[in-house]
Design a protein around this motif. Structure first.
Motif, PDB file in Angstrom:
ATOM      1  N   ASN A 328       0.837  -1.193   0.000  1.00  0.00           N
ATOM      2  CA  ASN A 328       0.000   0.000   0.000  1.00  0.00           C
ATOM      3  C   ASN A 328       0.878   1.252   0.000  1.00  0.00           C
ATOM      4  OD1 ASN A 328       0.563   0.939   2.787  1.00  0.00           O
ATOM      5  ND2 ASN A 328      -0.495  -0.931   3.403  1.00  0.00           N
ATOM      6  N   GLU A 329       0.237   2.371  -0.260  1.00  0.00           N
ATOM      7  CA  GLU A 329       0.984   3.616  -0.483  1.00  0.00           C
ATOM      8  C   GLU A 329       1.730   4.074   0.767  1.00  0.00           C
ATOM      9  OE1 GLU A 329       0.112   8.208  -1.950  1.00  0.00           O
ATOM     10  OE2 GLU A 329      -1.434   6.655  -2.100  1.00  0.00           O
ATOM     11  N   GLY A 330       1.156   3.882   1.956  1.00  0.00           N
ATOM     12  CA  GLY A 330       1.821   4.337   3.176  1.00  0.00           C
ATOM     13  C   GLY A 330       3.141   3.638   3.421  1.00  0.00           C
ATOM     14  N   HIS A 331       3.158   2.298   3.280  1.00  0.00           N
ATOM     15  CA  HIS A 331       4.397   1.561   3.471  1.00  0.00           C
ATOM     16  C   HIS A 331       5.428   1.932   2.410  1.00  0.00           C
ATOM     17  CE1 HIS A 331       1.948  -1.658   5.764  1.00  0.00           C
ATOM     18  NE2 HIS A 331       2.580  -0.878   6.622  1.00  0.00           N
ATOM     19  N   LEU A 332       4.969   2.121   1.177  1.00  0.00           N
ATOM     20  CA  LEU A 332       5.903   2.478   0.112  1.00  0.00           C
ATOM     21  C   LEU A 332       6.521   3.844   0.362  1.00  0.00           C
ATOM     22  CD1 LEU A 332       4.038   1.260  -3.097  1.00  0.00           C
ATOM     23  CD2 LEU A 332       6.028   0.255  -1.995  1.00  0.00           C
ATOM     24  N   ARG A 333       5.745   4.770   0.884  1.00  0.00           N
ATOM     25  CA  ARG A 333       6.271   6.101   1.166  1.00  0.00           C
ATOM     26  C   ARG A 333       7.394   6.013   2.199  1.00  0.00           C
ATOM     27  NH1 ARG A 333       1.945   8.277   2.647  1.00  0.00           N
ATOM     28  NH2 ARG A 333       1.316   9.181   0.661  1.00  0.00           N
ATOM     29  N   ASN A 334       7.206   5.216   3.229  1.00  0.00           N
ATOM     30  CA  ASN A 334       8.241   5.060   4.244  1.00  0.00           C
ATOM     31  C   ASN A 334       9.486   4.390   3.679  1.00  0.00           C
ATOM     32  OD1 ASN A 334       6.521   6.203   6.122  1.00  0.00           O
ATOM     33  ND2 ASN A 334       5.796   4.246   6.903  1.00  0.00           N
ATOM     34  N   LEU A 335       9.287   3.327   2.895  1.00  0.00           N
ATOM     35  CA  LEU A 335      10.421   2.606   2.334  1.00  0.00           C
ATOM     36  C   LEU A 335      11.198   3.481   1.364  1.00  0.00           C
ATOM     37  CD1 LEU A 335      10.712  -1.028   1.304  1.00  0.00           C
ATOM     38  CD2 LEU A 335      11.082   0.667  -0.478  1.00  0.00           C
ATOM     39  N   ASN A 336      10.500   4.193   0.502  1.00  0.00           N
ATOM     40  CA  ASN A 336      11.182   5.060  -0.455  1.00  0.00           C
ATOM     41  C   ASN A 336      11.908   6.204   0.243  1.00  0.00           C
ATOM     42  OD1 ASN A 336      10.230   3.482  -2.530  1.00  0.00           O
ATOM     43  ND2 ASN A 336       8.493   4.815  -3.005  1.00  0.00           N
ATOM     44  N   ALA A 337      11.335   6.706   1.326  1.00  0.00           N
ATOM     45  CA  ALA A 337      12.006   7.765   2.076  1.00  0.00           C
ATOM     46  C   ALA A 337      13.302   7.247   2.689  1.00  0.00           C
ATOM     47  CB  ALA A 337      11.074   8.298   3.170  1.00  0.00           C
ATOM     48  N   LEU A 338      13.272   6.026   3.217  1.00  0.00           N
ATOM     49  CA  LEU A 338      14.474   5.442   3.805  1.00  0.00           C
ATOM     50  C   LEU A 338      15.546   5.212   2.748  1.00  0.00           C
ATOM     51  CD1 LEU A 338      16.047   4.148   6.097  1.00  0.00           C
ATOM     52  CD2 LEU A 338      14.749   2.039   5.742  1.00  0.00           C
ATOM     53  N   ALA A 339      15.156   4.638   1.608  1.00  0.00           N
ATOM     54  CA  ALA A 339      16.124   4.386   0.541  1.00  0.00           C
ATOM     55  C   ALA A 339      16.695   5.697   0.001  1.00  0.00           C
ATOM     56  CB  ALA A 339      15.465   3.591  -0.583  1.00  0.00           C
ATOM     57  N   ASP A 340      15.850   6.715  -0.136  1.00  0.00           N
ATOM     58  CA  ASP A 340      16.314   8.003  -0.646  1.00  0.00           C
ATOM     59  C   ASP A 340      17.249   8.672   0.349  1.00  0.00           C
ATOM     60  OD1 ASP A 340      15.989  10.249  -2.673  1.00  0.00           O
ATOM     61  OD2 ASP A 340      15.359  11.265  -0.836  1.00  0.00           O
ATOM     62  N   PHE A 341      16.937   8.592   1.631  1.00  0.00           N
ATOM     63  CA  PHE A 341      17.794   9.164   2.678  1.00  0.00           C
ATOM     64  C   PHE A 341      19.167   8.507   2.653  1.00  0.00           C
ATOM     65  CE2 PHE A 341      19.437   8.728   7.032  1.00  0.00           C
ATOM     66  CZ  PHE A 341      19.602  10.062   7.372  1.00  0.00           C
ATOM     67  N   ALA A 342      19.204   7.180   2.576  1.00  0.00           N
ATOM     68  CA  ALA A 342      20.489   6.465   2.552  1.00  0.00           C
ATOM     69  C   ALA A 342      21.261   6.784   1.279  1.00  0.00           C
ATOM     70  CB  ALA A 342      20.245   4.960   2.667  1.00  0.00           C
ATOM     71  N   SER A 343      20.576   6.864   0.146  1.00  0.00           N
ATOM     72  CA  SER A 343      21.257   7.128  -1.124  1.00  0.00           C
ATOM     73  C   SER A 343      21.856   8.526  -1.162  1.00  0.00           C
ATOM     74  CB  SER A 343      20.277   6.955  -2.291  1.00  0.00           C
ATOM     75  OG  SER A 343      19.787   5.630  -2.347  1.00  0.00           O
ATOM     76  N   ARG A 344      21.211   9.473  -0.532  1.00  0.00           N
ATOM     77  CA  ARG A 344      21.705  10.852  -0.553  1.00  0.00           C
ATOM     78  C   ARG A 344      22.914  11.045   0.350  1.00  0.00           C
ATOM     79  NH1 ARG A 344      18.365  14.751  -2.811  1.00  0.00           N
ATOM     80  NH2 ARG A 344      16.320  13.984  -3.495  1.00  0.00           N
ATOM     81  N   TRP A 345      22.900  10.404   1.508  1.00  0.00           N
ATOM     82  CA  TRP A 345      23.935  10.672   2.503  1.00  0.00           C
ATOM     83  C   TRP A 345      25.077   9.672   2.508  1.00  0.00           C
ATOM     84  CZ3 TRP A 345      24.259  15.252   4.512  1.00  0.00           C
ATOM     85  CH2 TRP A 345      23.116  16.035   4.621  1.00  0.00           C
ATOM     86  N   TRP A 346      24.861   8.460   1.969  1.00  0.00           N
ATOM     87  CA  TRP A 346      25.923   7.462   2.016  1.00  0.00           C
ATOM     88  C   TRP A 346      27.178   7.904   1.265  1.00  0.00           C
ATOM     89  CZ3 TRP A 346      29.071   4.444  -0.927  1.00  0.00           C
ATOM     90  CH2 TRP A 346      29.723   3.395  -0.270  1.00  0.00           C
ATOM     91  N   PRO A 347      27.090   8.441   0.033  1.00  0.00           N
ATOM     92  CA  PRO A 347      28.337   8.843  -0.641  1.00  0.00           C
ATOM     93  C   PRO A 347      29.147   9.859   0.144  1.00  0.00           C
ATOM     94  CG  PRO A 347      26.512   8.795  -2.194  1.00  0.00           C
ATOM     95  CD  PRO A 347      25.916   8.650  -0.831  1.00  0.00           C
ATOM     96  N   TRP A 348      28.501  10.796   0.809  1.00  0.00           N
ATOM     97  CA  TRP A 348      29.237  11.802   1.574  1.00  0.00           C
ATOM     98  C   TRP A 348      29.911  11.182   2.798  1.00  0.00           C
ATOM     99  CZ3 TRP A 348      30.122  16.149  -0.832  1.00  0.00           C
ATOM    100  CH2 TRP A 348      29.217  16.580  -1.809  1.00  0.00           C
ATOM    101  N   ALA A 349      29.215  10.262   3.468  1.00  0.00           N
ATOM    102  CA  ALA A 349      29.837   9.576   4.598  1.00  0.00           C
ATOM    103  C   ALA A 349      31.018   8.725   4.138  1.00  0.00           C
ATOM    104  CB  ALA A 349      28.803   8.705   5.314  1.00  0.00           C
ATOM    105  N   ALA A 350      30.870   8.048   2.985  1.00  0.00           N
ATOM    106  CA  ALA A 350      31.967   7.243   2.452  1.00  0.00           C
ATOM    107  C   ALA A 350      33.153   8.121   2.060  1.00  0.00           C
ATOM    108  CB  ALA A 350      31.481   6.432   1.256  1.00  0.00           C
ATOM    109  N   ILE A 351      32.892   9.295   1.487  1.00  0.00           N
ATOM    110  CA  ILE A 351      33.973  10.224   1.146  1.00  0.00           C
ATOM    111  C   ILE A 351      34.720  10.654   2.400  1.00  0.00           C
ATOM    112  CG2 ILE A 351      34.400  12.592   0.369  1.00  0.00           C
ATOM    113  CD1 ILE A 351      32.363  12.145  -1.830  1.00  0.00           C
TER     114      ILE A 351
END
Length: 375
Positions: A328-351
């Motif tokens: 359902n849309e609510g669970h997808l919103r949470n999952l996509n937010a988590l994946a987007d958060f990790a994708s945005r910040w992981w490269p900077w932490a790795a750098i």
């Protein structure tokens, strides 16, 4: 048990547990409060949700997710203390306090509901994680893993942070609609207008999509090999990581996507980028450790730059994208937010981790020699 064995059973003297707990706290906040908009107060007493009767209708899936979400958080909090009982107590109190603060804050979000059942499940998850971190059997397993860590990876503490970031990296892959190792997403639906620096706009998008996957894969593999203690471990480490990444993507696709969209996470452009990335990583692993660190840092910077060049907007929660999923849309919103958060910040932490490792290598080579002690 020998003194060496007793030493291994003690928490390592570094800040990995604290950093991991801080990162996971960010994960909890993003998943619980996303999209951080529409703040208002209904005027109802803020603490009334604590005394509500438990909801008559509830889904076991939601309860399990609420427990599992706080399990890594409780584990990391418990490892912050060298005394087991103190770590367990601190983890239980801190996890419960975090959940209480999140549920209290949800009173101000119109699309969120404060729940005493969520509070109970979150506290239970934190307690389970703290238990896993402190029971003797699990601590012995941790000691065995720690021995493997010092056998496979360099003794520098930056390797500990690299391993922690590699574990967090898998969060970037939990959205099966995002390509494997991809840094950009081709939106579905009607074409979007954009300015192309090339005469062939399709070729421009293909180069960006394939180049992003190539740079991300190259950077991630070098992020692993640069911290290995011996070259002979490279092939095993790379194959193990690639198999784990493929398995995470397959499981996410099987759980979330409809059968007709099972391979949404792979296309010809991404496949070309992954093959190129494997070849580039194989060539770069011939270099010494400092060279691998530098090239991994440059590849990560390049992948971030490509995301800025990408001219198309993501589909977001549009009907075209939601039609791919069975959740359902609510669970997808949470999952996509988590994946987007990790994708945005992981490269900077790795750098940051790569920069620290490079600095320590340079410092060890060019620091002035210590004077000989007198006498």
């Amino acid at each position: 048990m020998s003194d060496y064995g007793l030493h291994l059973l003690q928490p390592a003297r570094h800040l990995v547990s604290r950093w991991f707990a801080l990162i996971w706290l960010g994960v909890i906040v993003v998943v619980s409060l996303y999209p951080f908009s529409g703040w208002e107060w209904s005027g109802e007493p803020l603490l009334d949700f604590l005394t509500y009767p438990l909801p008559y209708y509830q889904r076991d899936f939601d309860n399990v997710v609420n427990v599992l979400a706080y399990l890594p958080y409780g584990f990391a909090l418990a490892r912050m203390s060298r005394r087991r009982w103190l770590g367990f107590l601190f983890a239980c109190v801190a996890a419960s306090a975090t959940s209480f603060a999140v549920e209290l804050t949800q009173n101000f979000l119109p699309n969120r509901v404060s729940s005493n059942l969520d509070l109970i499940c979150n506290a239970l998850g934190g307690a389970i994680g703290a238990t896993i971190a402190t029971v003797p059997l699990c601590r012995r397993i941790g000691a065995w893993l720690l021995a493997r860590r010092y056998r496979w990876f360099v003794p520098d503490s930056t390797a500990d942070y690299a391993l922690m970031l590699l574990a967090v990296w898998f969060l970037t892959q939990i959205n099966p609609a995002v390509p494997l190792f991809g840094v950009v997403v081709m939106p579905r639906g009607l074409p979007q207008p954009f300015l192309s620096p090339l005469t062939d706009p399709v070729l421009f998008l293909m180069l960006l999509e394939a180049g992003g996957a190539m740079l991300h894969l190259t950077a991630t593999l070098l992020f692993i090999t640069a911290f290995l203690s011996r070259r002979r471990y490279q092939l095993r480490a790379v194959l193990l990581f690639l198999a784990a990444a493929w398995l995470v993507k397959m499981l996410a696709a099987g759980m979330l996507l409809k059968p007709m969209a099972f391979f949404e996470w792979m296309n010809h452009n991404v496949a070309l980028g992954l093959v190129s990335g494997l070849l580039a990583a194989w060539l770069c692993t011939r270099l010494p450790r400092g060279g691998q660190l530098l090239l991994a840092l440059l590849a990560l910077a390049g992948s971030i730059w490509l995301t800025e060049l990408w001219p198309l907007a993501e589909a977001g929660d549009s009907g075209e994208e939601l039609a791919l999923f069975r959740w359902n849309e609510g669970h997808l919103r949470n999952l996509n937010a988590l994946a987007d958060f990790a994708s945005r910040w992981w490269p900077w932490a790795a750098i940051g981790c790569l920069s620290l490792a490079l600095w320590r290598i340079l410092w060890s080579r060019f620091r002035p020699p210590r004077p000989d002690p007198i006498g």
